[in-house]
Motif scaffolding. Structure first.
Motif: not given
Length: 386
Positions: A180-186, A219-223, A225-226, A228-235
């Motif tokens: 669910l969280t990875l879907w949200t991140l995408d 953690v690896a999946a998030v990194c 994704r980051m 591969l993009c230049d998005a500005r994300i916060g947790f």
């Protein structure tokens, strides 16, 4: 239009039983308490009647065409977000029905079966039942939108709108929280690209479950994704999430920070705060729980707690966000205290991406910005009278 809405708001508040009335984009949102559904219907009908009376706008008499939609529920039994969604649906119904519609949510308030939700949740993402809403954070001194928070909702095909308070723990218990969280991140990465294309360079924050702070695969999946993009994300994470497994949590939060993800400590003060952990976290933002903000102007202790928390966060090189800002008086007091950012219904409730983009466009318009600056510039005595 703005003058008309202001006059109508004053009429509604003038009835004496309405707690607040905020106007924008052709609608006025208000709330009131009543002892029974029959009283709700009578009060709503009174609002409709007084608003349909003749008004003088620009020295010309006019009689506006008004529709009133109300959603009623026993206090505390329905999440605020669902209550607002139902009120908006009632308003659509009122426009079609000729003026007034009242929905009694106590008749169909869902008693969610956790086992049923566990069975439905794995397919909910694939079926497109999940969606996001966004709530902006406004930087007080710069008087501009600095970032926003992404909030996930579940539109169940049978049970209707399900708030995160009902399904997040279910997702944790059935092992779906990472998916669910990875879907949200995408989705956030995609939505942020659209907002950036509109000319707004905002950081989008996502709430992270404590379970995920010790999940190396997540953690690896998030990194990945980051990278591969230049998005500005916060947790946004809670202190209690860190305390559950501090070694893994702090290590992985440092990994996120190294990947360019800003860390915010959410709901500060709502749980057991630990200064020992707080000073170790690579956090840039601390969010004061709305529990302390909602009573800021009526409590003797809450202002002391909020002010000391702001000073503590600044000493640790963190910016402070106040959640649950719902009144101009609270905003004025937080500004005097040195709070950096505010978030709450005074600014905007959580809205869909389309409405959020429209909100950003309206906020950036010169006329709107000037009026907003005028509001922020009012002295504290002005807010006391508001």
């Amino acid at each position: 239009m703005n003058e008309l809405l202001q006059l109508l708001s004053e009429r509604i508040v003038g009835l004496g039983y309405v707690d607040a009335a905020s106007a924008g984009r052709g609608t006025i949102e208000f709330s009131f308490a009543a002892a029974a559904l029959a009283d709700v219907a009578v009060s709503a009908a009174t609002v409709l009647r007084v608003c349909r009376g003749s008004l003088a706008v620009d020295e010309r008499a006019c009689r506006p065409c008004i529709a009133v939609g109300v959603a009623a529920t026993p206090h505390g039994e329905v999440e605020e977000v669902r209550l607002i969604e139902e009120a908006e649906s009632a308003l659509d119904e009122a426009r079609s029905a000729g003026g007034l519609a009242v929905r009694d949510l106590s008749l169909d308030a869902p008693a969610f079966d956790r086992l049923a939700l566990m069975q439905d949740l794995p397919t909910a993402i694939a079926n497109g039942e999940m969606f996001l809403q966004y709530q902006p954070k406004v930087h007080v001194r710069r008087q501009e939108i600095g970032s926003c928070e992404a909030l996930v909702r579940w539109n169940h095909p049978i049970r209707g709108l399900i708030g995160p308070g009902d399904f997040i723990t279910v997702a944790e218990d059935c092992g779906q929280i990472a998916a669910l969280t990875l879907w949200t991140l995408d989705r956030v990465i995609e939505d942020q690209a659209l907002v950036h294309g509109d000319g707004h360079d905002l950081r989008f924050f996502i709430n992270i479950s404590g379970q995920l702070l010790s999940d190396d695969a997540f953690v690896a999946a998030v990194c990945e994704r980051m990278d591969l993009c230049d998005a500005r994300i916060g947790f946004e994470i809670t202190e209690t999430a860190v305390i559950e497994d501090p070694l893994s949590a702090i290590a992985n939060l440092n990994t996120f920070a190294a990947a360019g993800i800003d860390i915010a400590i959410d709901d500060y003060g709502a749980g057991l705060s630990s200064l020992a952990y707080l000073k170790q976290l690579p956090a840039k933002e601390l969010k004061i729980d709305k529990l302390f903000i909602l009573n800021l102007t009526s409590s003797n202790r809450d202002p002391l707690i909020v002010r000391s928390t702001i000073d503590l966060a600044h000493a640790l090189d963190m910016e402070v966000t106040a959640e649950g800002v719902e009144s101009p008086a609270a905003l004025a007091l937080l500004s005097v205290m040195g709070c950096d950012m505010v978030q709450g219904y005074l600014i905007s409730r959580p809205v869909s991406l389309d409405l959020f983009r429209q909100f950003l466009r309206d906020y950036s318009a010169d006329s709107w910005r000037e009026s907003c600056r005028g509001t922020f510039a009012q002295p504290a005595s002005f807010w006391k009278r508001a």
